[in-house]
Design an enzyme around this catalytic site. Structure first.
Site, PDB file in Angstrom:
ATOM      1  N   LYS A 105       0.487 -12.286   7.455  1.00  0.00           N
ATOM      2  CA  LYS A 105      -0.615 -11.458   6.993  1.00  0.00           C
ATOM      3  C   LYS A 105      -1.247 -12.220   5.837  1.00  0.00           C
ATOM      4  CE  LYS A 105      -1.636  -7.125   4.565  1.00  0.00           C
ATOM      5  NZ  LYS A 105      -1.045  -5.905   3.927  1.00  0.00           N
ATOM      6  N   TYR A 144       3.712 -12.446   4.200  1.00  0.00           N
ATOM      7  CA  TYR A 144       2.577 -11.737   3.618  1.00  0.00           C
ATOM      8  C   TYR A 144       2.142 -12.467   2.358  1.00  0.00           C
ATOM      9  CZ  TYR A 144       0.039  -7.789   1.406  1.00  0.00           C
ATOM     10  OH  TYR A 144      -0.900  -7.000   0.796  1.00  0.00           O
ATOM     11  N   THR A 178       0.827  -1.204   0.000  1.00  0.00           N
ATOM     12  CA  THR A 178       0.000   0.000   0.000  1.00  0.00           C
ATOM     13  C   THR A 178       0.861   1.254   0.000  1.00  0.00           C
ATOM     14  OG1 THR A 178      -1.774  -1.162   1.160  1.00  0.00           O
ATOM     15  CG2 THR A 178      -1.842   1.239   1.244  1.00  0.00           C
TER      16      THR A 178
END
Length: 293
Positions: free
Chosen positions: A161, A133, A45
């Site tokens: 994650k 992740y 992000t």
């Protein structure tokens, strides 16, 4: 430090595409004031793929400096080159970073043994806690539960994650890992509350960029087992969770941060471009429904 509402922080840029230091400081202060549990700095992000290595490192170090110990900082250090991921991770070995978030190698599409060896090599080159992740829709590969279980046996790989949006993964990973201390974090805002109800310990959140206090409330209530109350708070964010992915992340959330006054510009670097006019209306309406505008 690795549970609760963890924001996947955007990287603000000025109209020329340079890092906007003033907006960056404003964002950090916003999360400190609203009780966000930790910041992921320069993750996906945070447009890690759009920054040079020098910028990547510099932004994380600036976030460390600006936060001044007020909020834990997790460094995004993933790369599709194992050598590059190791190099990035090593940069933070003697800093106040509390750990690293490392995305699966994108585009390469390694098999499960390749994924295991990739993360094993990174972990062997640092004492920093490592969070895996998994986001197959963006990377083209899926870190499967049996590989997560193998990796969980490496002492400084402490959690994952998980951003597939597949809630079955919670029990699959928990059953495979056989380690109650291994941390499961949602990487999907829309299903995050359900993920926590099934045993997850928090969320690395895009929505927290604009609704920090509400995401903290949801995670705190979930940790106390108050899922009905948590769902009441989450219900007003459902449209926002969806709207922030109406175009490729972080395009919508940057525009939302701008209209909320959290950043000055919604600039992105090519090949990313700003939010389309029609979708601005959808994001704006979602912010209104969430009582943020």
């Amino acid at each position: 430090m690795f549970t609760g509402s963890i924001v996947a922080l955007i990287t603000p840029m000025d109209s020329k595409g340079s890092i906007d230091q003033n907006s960056l400081k404003k964002l950090i202060d916003y999360h400190v004031v609203n009780g966000t549990n930790a910041i992921v700095a320069v993750g996906t992000t945070g447009e890690m793929s759009g920054l040079t290595n020098e910028e990547h490192i510099d932004v994380i170090m600036r976030i460390l400096d600006m936060s001044d110990g007020r909020i834990p900082i997790i460094a995004g250090t993933g790369a599709n080159s194992t050598t590059e991921a190791i190099s990035l991770t090593r940069c933070f070995n003697n800093t106040d970073v509390i750990g690293c978030l490392s995305v699966t190698p994108y585009y390469n599409r390694p098999n499960q043994e390749g994924l295991f060896q990739h993360f094993k090599a990174i972990a062997e080159n640092t004492d920093l806690p490592q969070i895996l992740y998994n986001v197959p829709v963006r990377t083209g590969c899926d870190l499967l539960p049996h590989t997560v279980a193998r990796l969980s046996q490496i002492k400084n790989i402490i959690g994952i994650k998980e951003a597939t949006g597949n809630l079955n993964r919670v029990s699959q990973i928990r059953n495979a890992v056989n380690n109650d201390d291994f941390i499961l974090l949602s990487g999907d805002d829309i299903t995050a509350l359900d993920f926590m109800q099934l045993g997850g310990k928090g969320v690395v959140s895009v929505t927290a960029n604009v609704a920090a206090n509400k995401m903290v409330q949801i995670c705190n209530l979930a940790s106390e087992g108050k899922f009905i109350d948590a769902r009441h708070v989450n219900d007003c964010l459902i449209s926002l969770h969806k709207a922030l992915f109406i175009e490729t992340n972080p395009i919508p959330v940057k525009w939302a941060c701008k209209i909320l006054g959290l950043i000055t510009h919604d600039s992105l670097r090519l090949p990313m471009t700003t939010l389309s006019f029609s979708n601005k209306k959808i994001v704006q309406q979602a912010l209104i429904q969430a009582n943020l505008l």
